[in-house]
Scaffold this motif. Structure first.
Motif, PDB file in Angstrom:
ATOM      1  N   ARG A 169       0.851  -1.187   0.000  1.00 53.25           N
ATOM      2  CA  ARG A 169       0.000   0.000   0.000  1.00 53.25           C
ATOM      3  C   ARG A 169       0.888   1.240   0.000  1.00 53.25           C
ATOM      4  O   ARG A 169       1.870   1.303   0.727  1.00 53.25           O
ATOM      5  N   VAL A 170       0.497   2.222  -0.801  1.00 48.42           N
ATOM      6  CA  VAL A 170       1.260   3.468  -0.895  1.00 48.42           C
ATOM      7  C   VAL A 170       0.419   4.594  -0.308  1.00 48.42           C
ATOM      8  O   VAL A 170      -0.746   4.773  -0.679  1.00 48.42           O
ATOM      9  N   TYR A 171       1.007   5.325   0.627  1.00 46.73           N
ATOM     10  CA  TYR A 171       0.341   6.454   1.277  1.00 46.73           C
ATOM     11  C   TYR A 171       1.175   7.712   1.057  1.00 46.73           C
ATOM     12  O   TYR A 171       2.406   7.651   1.002  1.00 46.73           O
TER      13      TYR A 171
ATOM     14  N   GLU B 278     -11.598  14.328  -8.524  1.00 48.64           N
ATOM     15  CA  GLU B 278     -12.446  14.140  -7.342  1.00 48.64           C
ATOM     16  C   GLU B 278     -11.790  13.194  -6.342  1.00 48.64           C
ATOM     17  O   GLU B 278     -11.793  13.442  -5.138  1.00 48.64           O
ATOM     18  N   GLU B 279     -11.231  12.085  -6.844  1.00 54.11           N
ATOM     19  CA  GLU B 279     -10.527  11.147  -5.965  1.00 54.11           C
ATOM     20  C   GLU B 279      -9.305  11.812  -5.339  1.00 54.11           C
ATOM     21  O   GLU B 279      -9.032  11.629  -4.148  1.00 54.11           O
ATOM     22  N   ALA B 280      -8.579  12.586  -6.134  1.00 55.30           N
ATOM     23  CA  ALA B 280      -7.391  13.278  -5.640  1.00 55.30           C
ATOM     24  C   ALA B 280      -7.763  14.273  -4.547  1.00 55.30           C
ATOM     25  O   ALA B 280      -7.055  14.394  -3.542  1.00 55.30           O
ATOM     26  N   ASP B 281      -8.877  14.968  -4.719  1.00 53.63           N
ATOM     27  CA  ASP B 281      -9.321  15.917  -3.707  1.00 53.63           C
ATOM     28  C   ASP B 281      -9.686  15.199  -2.410  1.00 53.63           C
ATOM     29  O   ASP B 281      -9.343  15.667  -1.321  1.00 53.63           O
ATOM     30  N   ASP B 282     -10.349  14.053  -2.518  1.00 59.18           N
ATOM     31  CA  ASP B 282     -10.694  13.261  -1.331  1.00 59.18           C
ATOM     32  C   ASP B 282      -9.439  12.762  -0.613  1.00 59.18           C
ATOM     33  O   ASP B 282      -9.353  12.813   0.622  1.00 59.18           O
ATOM     34  N   ILE B 283      -8.468  12.287  -1.381  1.00 61.83           N
ATOM     35  CA  ILE B 283      -7.214  11.788  -0.791  1.00 61.83           C
ATOM     36  C   ILE B 283      -6.458  12.935  -0.119  1.00 61.83           C
ATOM     37  O   ILE B 283      -5.938  12.782   0.993  1.00 61.83           O
ATOM     38  N   THR B 284      -6.428  14.088  -0.768  1.00 60.55           N
ATOM     39  CA  THR B 284      -5.737  15.245  -0.201  1.00 60.55           C
ATOM     40  C   THR B 284      -6.411  15.698   1.086  1.00 60.55           C
ATOM     41  O   THR B 284      -5.741  16.062   2.057  1.00 60.55           O
ATOM     42  N   GLN B 285      -7.729  15.650   1.113  1.00 63.28           N
ATOM     43  CA  GLN B 285      -8.460  15.996   2.336  1.00 63.28           C
ATOM     44  C   GLN B 285      -8.103  15.019   3.460  1.00 63.28           C
ATOM     45  O   GLN B 285      -7.913  15.414   4.607  1.00 63.28           O
ATOM     46  N   GLU B 286      -7.989  13.755   3.114  1.00 67.55           N
ATOM     47  CA  GLU B 286      -7.603  12.727   4.087  1.00 67.55           C
ATOM     48  C   GLU B 286      -6.181  12.965   4.604  1.00 67.55           C
ATOM     49  O   GLU B 286      -5.909  12.808   5.796  1.00 67.55           O
TER      50      GLU B 286
ATOM     51  N   GLU C 142       8.088  -3.137  -6.915  1.00 71.17           N
ATOM     52  CA  GLU C 142       8.822  -2.349  -7.905  1.00 71.17           C
ATOM     53  C   GLU C 142       8.027  -1.131  -8.346  1.00 71.17           C
ATOM     54  O   GLU C 142       8.577  -0.033  -8.487  1.00 71.17           O
ATOM     55  N   ILE C 143       6.736  -1.306  -8.571  1.00 73.12           N
ATOM     56  CA  ILE C 143       5.898  -0.183  -8.998  1.00 73.12           C
ATOM     57  C   ILE C 143       5.741   0.823  -7.869  1.00 73.12           C
ATOM     58  O   ILE C 143       5.816   2.039  -8.096  1.00 73.12           O
ATOM     59  N   ALA C 144       5.555   0.349  -6.643  1.00 73.90           N
ATOM     60  CA  ALA C 144       5.444   1.255  -5.494  1.00 73.90           C
ATOM     61  C   ALA C 144       6.724   2.066  -5.330  1.00 73.90           C
ATOM     62  O   ALA C 144       6.672   3.284  -5.093  1.00 73.90           O
ATOM     63  N   GLU C 145       7.876   1.429  -5.449  1.00 79.34           N
ATOM     64  CA  GLU C 145       9.157   2.123  -5.352  1.00 79.34           C
ATOM     65  C   GLU C 145       9.313   3.159  -6.458  1.00 79.34           C
ATOM     66  O   GLU C 145       9.795   4.267  -6.220  1.00 79.34           O
ATOM     67  N   THR C 146       8.918   2.804  -7.660  1.00 81.45           N
ATOM     68  CA  THR C 146       9.024   3.726  -8.788  1.00 81.45           C
ATOM     69  C   THR C 146       8.143   4.942  -8.572  1.00 81.45           C
ATOM     70  O   THR C 146       8.580   6.079  -8.779  1.00 81.45           O
ATOM     71  N   LYS C 147       6.903   4.739  -8.134  1.00 81.43           N
ATOM     72  CA  LYS C 147       6.002   5.857  -7.899  1.00 81.43           C
ATOM     73  C   LYS C 147       6.514   6.744  -6.772  1.00 81.43           C
ATOM     74  O   LYS C 147       6.478   7.973  -6.873  1.00 81.43           O
ATOM     75  N   ALA C 148       7.047   6.158  -5.709  1.00 82.24           N
ATOM     76  CA  ALA C 148       7.608   6.939  -4.607  1.00 82.24           C
ATOM     77  C   ALA C 148       8.800   7.757  -5.098  1.00 82.24           C
ATOM     78  O   ALA C 148       8.957   8.923  -4.715  1.00 82.24           O
ATOM     79  N   SER C 149       9.621   7.177  -5.932  1.00 80.39           N
ATOM     80  CA  SER C 149      10.780   7.883  -6.470  1.00 80.39           C
ATOM     81  C   SER C 149      10.353   9.065  -7.356  1.00 80.39           C
ATOM     82  O   SER C 149      10.944  10.150  -7.274  1.00 80.39           O
ATOM     83  N   ILE C 150       9.331   8.873  -8.167  1.00 81.40           N
ATOM     84  CA  ILE C 150       8.826   9.944  -9.019  1.00 81.40           C
ATOM     85  C   ILE C 150       8.312  11.095  -8.171  1.00 81.40           C
ATOM     86  O   ILE C 150       8.584  12.270  -8.444  1.00 81.40           O
ATOM     87  N   VAL C 151       7.576  10.770  -7.104  1.00 77.81           N
ATOM     88  CA  VAL C 151       7.051  11.809  -6.218  1.00 77.81           C
ATOM     89  C   VAL C 151       8.190  12.571  -5.561  1.00 77.81           C
ATOM     90  O   VAL C 151       8.174  13.810  -5.505  1.00 77.81           O
ATOM     91  N   GLN C 152       9.216  11.871  -5.100  1.00 75.41           N
ATOM     92  CA  GLN C 152      10.354  12.529  -4.453  1.00 75.41           C
ATOM     93  C   GLN C 152      11.098  13.446  -5.442  1.00 75.41           C
ATOM     94  O   GLN C 152      11.513  14.551  -5.081  1.00 75.41           O
ATOM     95  N   GLN C 153      11.247  13.003  -6.677  1.00 75.77           N
ATOM     96  CA  GLN C 153      11.930  13.824  -7.683  1.00 75.77           C
ATOM     97  C   GLN C 153      11.141  15.094  -7.973  1.00 75.77           C
ATOM     98  O   GLN C 153      11.714  16.163  -8.145  1.00 75.77           O
ATOM     99  N   GLN C 154       9.806  14.983  -8.033  1.00 75.06           N
ATOM    100  CA  GLN C 154       8.986  16.147  -8.342  1.00 75.06           C
ATOM    101  C   GLN C 154       8.875  17.097  -7.159  1.00 75.06           C
ATOM    102  O   GLN C 154       8.606  18.280  -7.343  1.00 75.06           O
ATOM    103  N   ALA C 155       9.084  16.574  -5.943  1.00 75.51           N
ATOM    104  CA  ALA C 155       9.036  17.437  -4.765  1.00 75.51           C
ATOM    105  C   ALA C 155      10.274  18.299  -4.722  1.00 75.51           C
ATOM    106  O   ALA C 155      10.289  19.387  -4.260  1.00 75.51           O
TER     107      ALA C 155
ATOM    108  N   THR D 128      -2.492   0.361  -4.184  1.00 72.69           N
ATOM    109  CA  THR D 128      -1.757  -0.850  -3.833  1.00 72.69           C
ATOM    110  C   THR D 128      -1.048  -1.356  -5.083  1.00 72.69           C
ATOM    111  O   THR D 128      -1.669  -1.522  -6.128  1.00 72.69           O
ATOM    112  N   TYR D 129       0.264  -1.585  -4.946  1.00 67.33           N
ATOM    113  CA  TYR D 129       1.089  -1.940  -6.095  1.00 67.33           C
ATOM    114  C   TYR D 129       2.108  -3.003  -5.702  1.00 67.33           C
ATOM    115  O   TYR D 129       2.379  -3.211  -4.529  1.00 67.33           O
ATOM    116  N   THR D 130       2.717  -3.628  -6.716  1.00 66.75           N
ATOM    117  CA  THR D 130       3.845  -4.511  -6.443  1.00 66.75           C
ATOM    118  C   THR D 130       5.002  -3.656  -5.931  1.00 66.75           C
ATOM    119  O   THR D 130       5.011  -2.430  -6.086  1.00 66.75           O
TER     120      THR D 130
END
Length: 83
Positions: A20-22, A47-55, A70-83, A66-68
């Motif tokens: 699970r990715v949070y 709409e989903e993004a707004d609900d998640i952001t509110q949470e 490798e995919i979870a790691e890749t998505k986390a890395s992309i978020v860190q690079q964009q931050a 929820t991802y495998t």
């Protein structure tokens, strides 16, 4: 006379472990950044993004998917690079 027997090889497929990715709340990330990341990286609707952001804002974390591993790691890395 030789006798040949057919033997079937049984392949057992094992499902990959899922993670699970949070996104976590902090004092620096803007609401717009969260919306942009959740829609572009996690492919959620606005709409989903707004609900998640509110949470994220109210509970301290928001569930993005929820991802495998490798995919979870890749998505986390992309978020860190964009931050």
């Amino acid at each position: 006379m030789s006798v040949q027997t057919a033997q079937e090889d049984k392949l057992e497929l094992i499902e990959p472990k899922m993670y699970r990715v949070y996104m976590l709340n902090d004092d620096y990330t803007t609401w717009d950044f969260c919306l942009r990341i959740i829609t572009s990286v996690f492919h959620k609707t606005l709409e989903e993004a707004d609900d998640i952001t509110q949470e994220i804002h109210t509970k301290g974390r928001g569930y993005c998917g929820t991802y495998t591993y490798e995919i979870a790691e890749t998505k986390a890395s992309i978020v860190q690079q964009q931050a």
